[in-house]
Design a protein around this motif. Structure first.
Motif, PDB file in Angstrom:
ATOM      1  N   ARG A 148       0.833  -1.213   0.000  1.00  0.00           N
ATOM      2  CA  ARG A 148       0.000   0.000   0.000  1.00  0.00           C
ATOM      3  C   ARG A 148       0.868   1.265   0.000  1.00  0.00           C
ATOM      4  O   ARG A 148       0.584   2.222  -0.703  1.00  0.00           O
ATOM      5  CB  ARG A 148      -0.919  -0.004   1.222  1.00  0.00           C
ATOM      6  CG  ARG A 148      -1.823   1.214   1.319  1.00  0.00           C
ATOM      7  CD  ARG A 148      -2.850   1.055   2.412  1.00  0.00           C
ATOM      8  NE  ARG A 148      -3.749  -0.056   2.179  1.00  0.00           N
ATOM      9  CZ  ARG A 148      -4.794  -0.022   1.343  1.00  0.00           C
ATOM     10  NH1 ARG A 148      -5.049   1.067   0.673  1.00  0.00           N
ATOM     11  NH2 ARG A 148      -5.563  -1.067   1.198  1.00  0.00           N
ATOM     12  N   GLU A 149       1.953   1.259   0.774  1.00  0.00           N
ATOM     13  CA  GLU A 149       2.831   2.431   0.841  1.00  0.00           C
ATOM     14  C   GLU A 149       3.443   2.749  -0.531  1.00  0.00           C
ATOM     15  O   GLU A 149       3.595   3.902  -0.900  1.00  0.00           O
ATOM     16  CB  GLU A 149       3.948   2.218   1.869  1.00  0.00           C
ATOM     17  CG  GLU A 149       3.474   2.046   3.292  1.00  0.00           C
ATOM     18  CD  GLU A 149       2.946   0.635   3.612  1.00  0.00           C
ATOM     19  OE1 GLU A 149       3.259  -0.334   2.876  1.00  0.00           O
ATOM     20  OE2 GLU A 149       2.184   0.523   4.590  1.00  0.00           O
ATOM     21  N   THR A 150       3.798   1.698  -1.272  1.00  0.00           N
ATOM     22  CA  THR A 150       4.353   1.891  -2.608  1.00  0.00           C
ATOM     23  C   THR A 150       3.303   2.483  -3.541  1.00  0.00           C
ATOM     24  O   THR A 150       3.583   3.408  -4.299  1.00  0.00           O
ATOM     25  CB  THR A 150       4.893   0.554  -3.163  1.00  0.00           C
ATOM     26  OG1 THR A 150       5.871   0.039  -2.255  1.00  0.00           O
ATOM     27  CG2 THR A 150       5.505   0.734  -4.543  1.00  0.00           C
ATOM     28  N   ALA A 151       2.070   1.974  -3.460  1.00  0.00           N
ATOM     29  CA  ALA A 151       0.985   2.519  -4.277  1.00  0.00           C
ATOM     30  C   ALA A 151       0.756   3.994  -3.950  1.00  0.00           C
ATOM     31  O   ALA A 151       0.589   4.824  -4.855  1.00  0.00           O
ATOM     32  CB  ALA A 151      -0.299   1.720  -4.070  1.00  0.00           C
ATOM     33  N   CYS A 152       0.777   4.347  -2.667  1.00  0.00           N
ATOM     34  CA  CYS A 152       0.599   5.756  -2.275  1.00  0.00           C
ATOM     35  C   CYS A 152       1.736   6.616  -2.830  1.00  0.00           C
ATOM     36  O   CYS A 152       1.505   7.739  -3.289  1.00  0.00           O
ATOM     37  CB  CYS A 152       0.524   5.884  -0.755  1.00  0.00           C
ATOM     38  SG  CYS A 152      -1.033   5.288  -0.037  1.00  0.00           S
ATOM     39  N   SER A 153       2.959   6.092  -2.829  1.00  0.00           N
ATOM     40  CA  SER A 153       4.097   6.835  -3.382  1.00  0.00           C
ATOM     41  C   SER A 153       3.961   7.012  -4.884  1.00  0.00           C
ATOM     42  O   SER A 153       4.290   8.073  -5.424  1.00  0.00           O
ATOM     43  CB  SER A 153       5.412   6.123  -3.062  1.00  0.00           C
ATOM     44  OG  SER A 153       5.661   6.153  -1.682  1.00  0.00           O
ATOM     45  N   ILE A 154       3.471   5.979  -5.569  1.00  0.00           N
ATOM     46  CA  ILE A 154       3.240   6.089  -7.018  1.00  0.00           C
ATOM     47  C   ILE A 154       2.218   7.184  -7.287  1.00  0.00           C
ATOM     48  O   ILE A 154       2.427   8.056  -8.138  1.00  0.00           O
ATOM     49  CB  ILE A 154       2.780   4.738  -7.606  1.00  0.00           C
ATOM     50  CG1 ILE A 154       3.956   3.764  -7.646  1.00  0.00           C
ATOM     51  CG2 ILE A 154       2.170   4.911  -8.995  1.00  0.00           C
ATOM     52  CD1 ILE A 154       3.572   2.340  -8.006  1.00  0.00           C
ATOM     53  N   VAL A 155       1.108   7.146  -6.568  1.00  0.00           N
ATOM     54  CA  VAL A 155       0.062   8.160  -6.751  1.00  0.00           C
ATOM     55  C   VAL A 155       0.608   9.554  -6.443  1.00  0.00           C
ATOM     56  O   VAL A 155       0.367  10.499  -7.185  1.00  0.00           O
ATOM     57  CB  VAL A 155      -1.177   7.829  -5.886  1.00  0.00           C
ATOM     58  CG1 VAL A 155      -2.185   8.967  -5.915  1.00  0.00           C
ATOM     59  CG2 VAL A 155      -1.811   6.516  -6.355  1.00  0.00           C
ATOM     60  N   GLY A 156       1.368   9.680  -5.359  1.00  0.00           N
ATOM     61  CA  GLY A 156       1.958  10.977  -5.013  1.00  0.00           C
ATOM     62  C   GLY A 156       2.873  11.486  -6.113  1.00  0.00           C
ATOM     63  O   GLY A 156       2.845  12.684  -6.459  1.00  0.00           O
ATOM     64  N   SER A 157       3.678  10.605  -6.695  1.00  0.00           N
ATOM     65  CA  SER A 157       4.560  11.003  -7.807  1.00  0.00           C
ATOM     66  C   SER A 157       3.748  11.429  -9.016  1.00  0.00           C
ATOM     67  O   SER A 157       4.086  12.399  -9.691  1.00  0.00           O
ATOM     68  CB  SER A 157       5.481   9.846  -8.199  1.00  0.00           C
ATOM     69  OG  SER A 157       6.376   9.554  -7.158  1.00  0.00           O
ATOM     70  N   MET A 158       2.658  10.716  -9.283  1.00  0.00           N
ATOM     71  CA  MET A 158       1.797  11.066 -10.420  1.00  0.00           C
ATOM     72  C   MET A 158       1.123  12.416 -10.211  1.00  0.00           C
ATOM     73  O   MET A 158       0.753  13.082 -11.167  1.00  0.00           O
ATOM     74  CB  MET A 158       0.740   9.975 -10.639  1.00  0.00           C
ATOM     75  CG  MET A 158       1.326   8.662 -11.143  1.00  0.00           C
ATOM     76  SD  MET A 158       0.132   7.301 -11.149  1.00  0.00           S
ATOM     77  CE  MET A 158      -0.832   7.711 -12.608  1.00  0.00           C
ATOM     78  N   ASN A 176      -1.211   9.442   1.862  1.00  0.00           N
ATOM     79  CA  ASN A 176      -1.207   8.425   2.915  1.00  0.00           C
ATOM     80  C   ASN A 176      -2.377   7.465   2.809  1.00  0.00           C
ATOM     81  O   ASN A 176      -2.362   6.404   3.422  1.00  0.00           O
ATOM     82  CB  ASN A 176      -1.224   9.094   4.294  1.00  0.00           C
ATOM     83  CG  ASN A 176       0.028   9.906   4.527  1.00  0.00           C
ATOM     84  OD1 ASN A 176       1.126   9.397   4.354  1.00  0.00           O
ATOM     85  ND2 ASN A 176      -0.130  11.163   4.885  1.00  0.00           N
ATOM     86  N   GLU A 177      -3.382   7.846   2.063  1.00  0.00           N
ATOM     87  CA  GLU A 177      -4.583   7.036   1.922  1.00  0.00           C
ATOM     88  C   GLU A 177      -5.065   7.151   0.476  1.00  0.00           C
ATOM     89  O   GLU A 177      -4.989   8.221  -0.124  1.00  0.00           O
ATOM     90  CB  GLU A 177      -5.648   7.583   2.865  1.00  0.00           C
ATOM     91  CG  GLU A 177      -6.629   6.623   3.480  1.00  0.00           C
ATOM     92  CD  GLU A 177      -6.090   5.298   3.951  1.00  0.00           C
ATOM     93  OE1 GLU A 177      -6.627   4.291   3.480  1.00  0.00           O
ATOM     94  OE2 GLU A 177      -5.164   5.232   4.771  1.00  0.00           O
ATOM     95  N   LEU A 178      -5.557   6.069  -0.084  1.00  0.00           N
ATOM     96  CA  LEU A 178      -6.043   6.090  -1.461  1.00  0.00           C
ATOM     97  C   LEU A 178      -7.536   6.387  -1.474  1.00  0.00           C
ATOM     98  O   LEU A 178      -8.325   5.658  -0.881  1.00  0.00           O
ATOM     99  CB  LEU A 178      -5.766   4.756  -2.151  1.00  0.00           C
ATOM    100  CG  LEU A 178      -4.286   4.421  -2.337  1.00  0.00           C
ATOM    101  CD1 LEU A 178      -4.127   2.998  -2.849  1.00  0.00           C
ATOM    102  CD2 LEU A 178      -3.625   5.409  -3.279  1.00  0.00           C
ATOM    103  N   ASP A 179      -7.904   7.487  -2.153  1.00  0.00           N
ATOM    104  CA  ASP A 179      -9.305   7.814  -2.365  1.00  0.00           C
ATOM    105  C   ASP A 179      -9.656   7.407  -3.803  1.00  0.00           C
ATOM    106  O   ASP A 179      -8.863   6.733  -4.468  1.00  0.00           O
ATOM    107  CB  ASP A 179      -9.567   9.300  -2.100  1.00  0.00           C
ATOM    108  CG  ASP A 179      -8.714  10.227  -2.969  1.00  0.00           C
ATOM    109  OD1 ASP A 179      -8.057   9.755  -3.925  1.00  0.00           O
ATOM    110  OD2 ASP A 179      -8.708  11.438  -2.691  1.00  0.00           O
TER     111      ASP A 179
END
Length: 154
Positions: free
Chosen positions: A62-72, A79-82
């Motif tokens: 999950r942390e990696t996915a949040c970092s990907i989204v943050g980079s995008m 910190n949380e996926l909406d």
């Protein structure tokens, strides 16, 4: 699976992470997952059809996915996926699969990718054919690229 197919898919994944996210990435030692494997927290599942058929599944914490989204999203801390975050994770899968299709066309393969499906939570994926897994190491965490593609039956 043939080496040039695998090379095309792993090249696509590292290129997407480097070019679209600005993050250095490298494929570490691949391994055979067999006909089933346990996913990480989040998986992006894409079907492959055309001259090759099968699945490409990207899994990550999950942390990696949040970092990907943050980079995008320009470097935001996520910190949380909406809903927008989930959409961005799907888009990451689209980018990876689209680039894989482009790379595979260089080795005379033509594929279509199904729209990505997101799986949240650890799961066991099973398929009739064997998966090869390619860990993609980066500063934001590991992304596992699970690939099971074979020539389409005529």
């Amino acid at each position: 699976m043939e080496a040039h197919h695998i090379n095309a898919i792993t090249s696509a994944a590292t290129t997407i992470v480097k070019q679209h996210l600005g993050i250095e990435a490298a494929v570490s030692k691949p391994f055979v997952s067999g006909k089933q494997f346990m996913s990480s927290d989040i998986s992006v599942v894409m079907g492959v059809n055309g001259t090759l058929e099968g699945q490409i599944i990207c899994t990550m914490k999950r942390e990696t996915a949040c970092s990907i989204v943050g980079s995008m999203m320009g470097g935001l801390e996520i910190n949380e996926l909406d809903e927008m975050g989930w959409s961005a994770v799907q888009e990451f899968g689209n980018w990876t699969a689209g680039k894989a299709a482009s790379e595979l066309s260089n080795v005379k393969e033509t594929i279509d990718i199904s729209p990505p499906v997101i799986n949240e939570g650890q799961s066991t994926f099973r398929m009739e054919k064997t998966f090869l897994t390619f860990p993609l190491e980066s500063d934001i965490g590991e992304i596992y690229i699970h690939v099971s593609v074979t020539p389409a039956k005529s």
